[in-house]
Design an enzyme around this catalytic site. Structure first.
Site, PDB file in Angstrom:
ATOM      1  N   HIS A  59       7.202   2.776   6.936  1.00 49.68           N
ATOM      2  CA  HIS A  59       8.144   1.981   6.009  1.00 49.68           C
ATOM      3  C   HIS A  59       7.350   2.372   4.696  1.00 49.68           C
ATOM      4  CE1 HIS A  59       5.741  -1.556   4.677  1.00 49.68           C
ATOM      5  NE2 HIS A  59       5.332  -1.642   5.676  1.00 49.68           N
TER       6      HIS A  59
ATOM      7  N   ASP B   6       8.859   0.811   1.800  1.00 52.83           N
ATOM      8  CA  ASP B   6       8.894  -0.035   0.482  1.00 52.83           C
ATOM      9  C   ASP B   6       7.675  -0.879   0.678  1.00 52.83           C
ATOM     10  OD1 ASP B   6       9.650  -1.097   3.432  1.00 52.83           O
ATOM     11  OD2 ASP B   6      10.533  -2.804   2.555  1.00 52.83           O
TER      12      ASP B   6
ATOM     13  N   ASP C  13      -0.535  -0.405   2.830  1.00 56.05           N
ATOM     14  CA  ASP C  13       0.901  -0.954   3.529  1.00 56.05           C
ATOM     15  C   ASP C  13       1.991  -0.385   2.684  1.00 56.05           C
ATOM     16  OD1 ASP C  13       2.408  -2.574   5.342  1.00 56.05           O
ATOM     17  OD2 ASP C  13       2.121  -4.251   3.835  1.00 56.05           O
TER      18      ASP C  13
ATOM     19  N   GLU D 207      11.476  -2.788   5.267  1.00 55.25           N
ATOM     20  CA  GLU D 207      10.975  -3.402   6.267  1.00 55.25           C
ATOM     21  C   GLU D 207      10.121  -4.763   5.728  1.00 55.25           C
ATOM     22  OE1 GLU D 207       7.094  -4.313   8.773  1.00 55.25           O
ATOM     23  OE2 GLU D 207       7.293  -3.871   6.552  1.00 55.25           O
ATOM     24  N   GLU D 208       9.735  -4.781   4.696  1.00 51.46           N
ATOM     25  CA  GLU D 208       9.005  -5.672   4.025  1.00 51.46           C
ATOM     26  C   GLU D 208       9.942  -6.910   4.037  1.00 51.46           C
ATOM     27  OE1 GLU D 208       6.136  -6.129   3.814  1.00 51.46           O
ATOM     28  OE2 GLU D 208       4.936  -4.496   3.389  1.00 51.46           O
TER      29      GLU D 208
ATOM     30  N   GLU E  25       1.628   2.103  10.586  1.00 49.71           N
ATOM     31  CA  GLU E  25       1.009   0.729   9.914  1.00 49.71           C
ATOM     32  C   GLU E  25      -0.363   0.754   9.946  1.00 49.71           C
ATOM     33  OE1 GLU E  25       2.460  -1.673   8.194  1.00 49.71           O
ATOM     34  OE2 GLU E  25       4.533  -2.038   8.886  1.00 49.71           O
TER      35      GLU E  25
ATOM     36  N   HIS F 202      -0.392  -6.521   1.140  1.00 55.24           N
ATOM     37  CA  HIS F 202       0.096  -7.679   0.328  1.00 55.24           C
ATOM     38  C   HIS F 202      -1.088  -8.402  -0.605  1.00 55.24           C
ATOM     39  CE1 HIS F 202       3.386  -8.428   3.462  1.00 55.24           C
ATOM     40  NE2 HIS F 202       3.354  -7.070   3.208  1.00 55.24           N
TER      41      HIS F 202
END
Length: 405
Positions: free
Chosen positions: A81, A83, A114, A148-149, A174, A374
Site C-alpha cells: 500500500h 498511502d 509503512d 489501506e490506512e 508490509e 505511524h
C-alpha cells in the site's frame, strides 16, 4: 523444467541497486500521499515502473497501480500500500517528515517503513528479474494499492471482486523486519450509542443524561476486554474504546445522546457475529437499550470511485508447513545461508481481504519494522531494501520449484 535460481547473482544485483532504491523511496516520501490523496505518488511509481521495464502497467478505476512482468500461465502478486497516515504533531519530529533524512544506514520520513519501502524493493526486484532473464515461466503482478490506512483490504476487495484478478498467492511487503510473517488478528470498528433527553443543566432531573447512561457500559466493556479469546500463534483478542461522541444543546444542558467507537481485535476462532453479541449481552447495554453496530466505509478514492464496505476485517493465518511459507523460507536460505524467523504481525494488513475474505494465501516479508509505523521520526534501513529486493526476485522461481517438487 524450472530454471536454477542464481542466488549469488540476485543478491549482487540487489546490492548494486541500493542507491536507486534509496533515491526512489526518498522521492515517494517527499510526496504527501495520505489515503484518498495518492494520485501524485501513483504517477511517480508509474515513472519508475516504466524506467525498469515492466511489460504492462495499469491504473485501475480505484486508483491502484498494477505492474506486470512476464507472460507465464501462473500468476503471483506482491503488494505494497502506498498511502500513508498523517504526520501527527510536527513538534515530535526531529526532521521534516517529507524532506526526510538519510545517512549511511537509514532513510527517514513518513512512509519509509509503512510502507513505501516495500514498493521500492518490489520495483527493483522486477528489474533484477529482467536483468537476469528469470521471467516468462510465470507472471508477476506488482501492486501499489490505495486507501489501506483508511480501510485495509478495500483495495484488494476491488481488485479481486471487480477486476477479476486472482493470484495464486501474494507477498505482502508490509514491514516485518525482514522476517517471514504468516498471519495476524482481524479487527472490527464498532459503534455503541445510547439516547437521552436534554434539559437545562440547572435541573438535570428533568432530562435523561446520555453520558451518565454510557458510564456503566464503559465499565462493562472494560470487564469484557479481559475475557476474550486466545490463540497460541496469533495471541489474545482485544477490545478498547477509541473515541467518544455526544450531542447536547449547550454546555448548560443535559446530553441527549452519547456514542463510543470500539477497536475490537479478533483472534483465531472469534467471529464478528459473536463479537457484536458479546457487547449486546452486557447488562448495561440491555438496560439502556443501546444500539450496537458495525461502522461502514464509503469514502471516495482519489479517482472519485466509492466502493462501500462494512468495517470488518477478518482474521487470517497460513499454516507453517504451507507451500508459500516453504517457498519464502527456501529462497531466504538460498540467498542468506541461514534459517528465517517465521512470525506474525501485530497490526492489520491487506491480507484481511486477500486471505481473510477470499482465501488466497498471503505471506509477509518487508523492509522496516512495525514500531516505526505511524510513529514520529519513522525510518527504514537501506540493507532491508537490499534483502527484500533479493528475496522478491528469487521467490517466483522458488515457488515454481516447490510446485514441481
Amino acid at each position: 523444467m524450472v530454471k536454477p535460481i542464481p542466488y549469488d547473482a540476485i543478491l549482487a544485483q540487489a546490492q548494486r541497486y541500493q542507491p536507486e532504491m534509496t533515491r526512489f523511496l526518498r522521492d515517494m516520501i517527499a510526496i504527501p500521499s495520505e489515503s484518498c490523496d495518492e494520485k501524485r505518488v501513483i504517477e511517480r511509481i508509474r515513472q519508475e515502473m516504466e524506467k525498469v521495464g515492466f511489460d504492462k502497467i495499469d491504473v485501475d478505476p480505484m486508483g491502484n497501480i498494477l505492474g506486470y512482468l512476464g507472460h507465464g500461465p501462473r500468476l503471483l502478486a506482491m503488494d505494497a500500500h502506498i498511502d500513508t497516515v498523517g504526520i501527527g504533531n510536527i513538534k515530535n519530529w526531529q526532521f521534516d517528515p517529507y524532506d526526510g533524512m538519510e545517512d549511511d544506514q537509514l532513510i527517514g520520513g513518513r512512509g519509509s517503513s509503512d510502507q513505501e519501502g516495500g514498493m521500492a524493493a518490489m520495483v527493483y526486484a522486477a528489474k533484477i528479474i529482467k536483468d537476469l532473464g528469470l521471467e516468462d515461466e510465470y507472471t508477476l503482478l506488482v501492486t501499489g494499492t490505495v486507501q489501506e490506512e483508511d480501510c485495509d483490504g478495500l483495495c484488494w476487495q476491488y481488485i479481486i471482486e471487480q477486476s477479476g484478478i486472482r493470484p495464486e498467492f501474494v507477498i505482502s511487503t508490509e514491514p516485518t523486519d525482514c522476517q517471514i510473517y504468516r498471519g495476524h488478528r482481524g479487527r472490527m470498528e464498532i459503534r455503541v450509542e445510547v439516547q437521552g433527553v436534554s434539559c437545562h443543566g440547572s435541573a438535570p432531573e428533568r432530562g435523561d443524561n446520555a453520558i451518565f447512561k454510557m458510564a456503566p457500559i464503559l465499565t462493562g466493556l472494560q470487564e469484557l476486554s479481559g475475557k476474550l479469546g486466545n490463540d497460541d500463534f496469533l495471541g489474545k483478542g482485544t477490545l478498547t474504546v477509541s473515541e467518544i461522541f455526544f450531542t447536547s444543546p449547550s454546555r448548560c444542558a443535559v446530553a441527549d445522546s452519547c456514542a463510543v467507537s470500539i477497536d475490537r481485535r479478533l483472534t483465531w476462532g472469534e467471529s464478528w457475529q459473536n463479537a457484536l453479541e458479546e457487547i449486546r449481552a452486557l447488562p448495561a447495554v440491555k438496560a439502556t437499550k443501546a444500539e450496537v453496530s458495525l461502522y461502514n466505509y464509503e469514502r471516495a478514492s482519489w479517482t472519485g470511485l466509492v466502493y462501500p464496505t462494512e468495517c470488518y476485517f477478518p482474521t487470517w493465518k497460513v499454516e507453517e508447513d504451507h507451500i508459500t511459507v516453504k517457498t519464502l523460507s527456501t529462497a531466504y536460505r538460498g540467498l542468506f545461508k541461514q534459517d528465517p524467523v517465521v512470525d506474525k504481525w501485530t497490526f492489520s494488513t491487506n491480507g484481511v481481504s486477500i486471505m481473510g475474505r477470499h482465501g488466497i494465501p498471503v505471506i509477509g516479508f518487508g523492509p522496516g519494522k512495525e514500531p516505526e509505523a505511524h510513529a514520529p521520526n519513522e525510518k527504514t534501513w537501506k540493507d532491508h531494501l537490499v534483502t527484500c529486493a533479493a528475496l522478491y526476485a528469487a521467490t517466483p522461481l522458488a515457488w515454481l520449484q516447490q510446485l514441481n517438487s
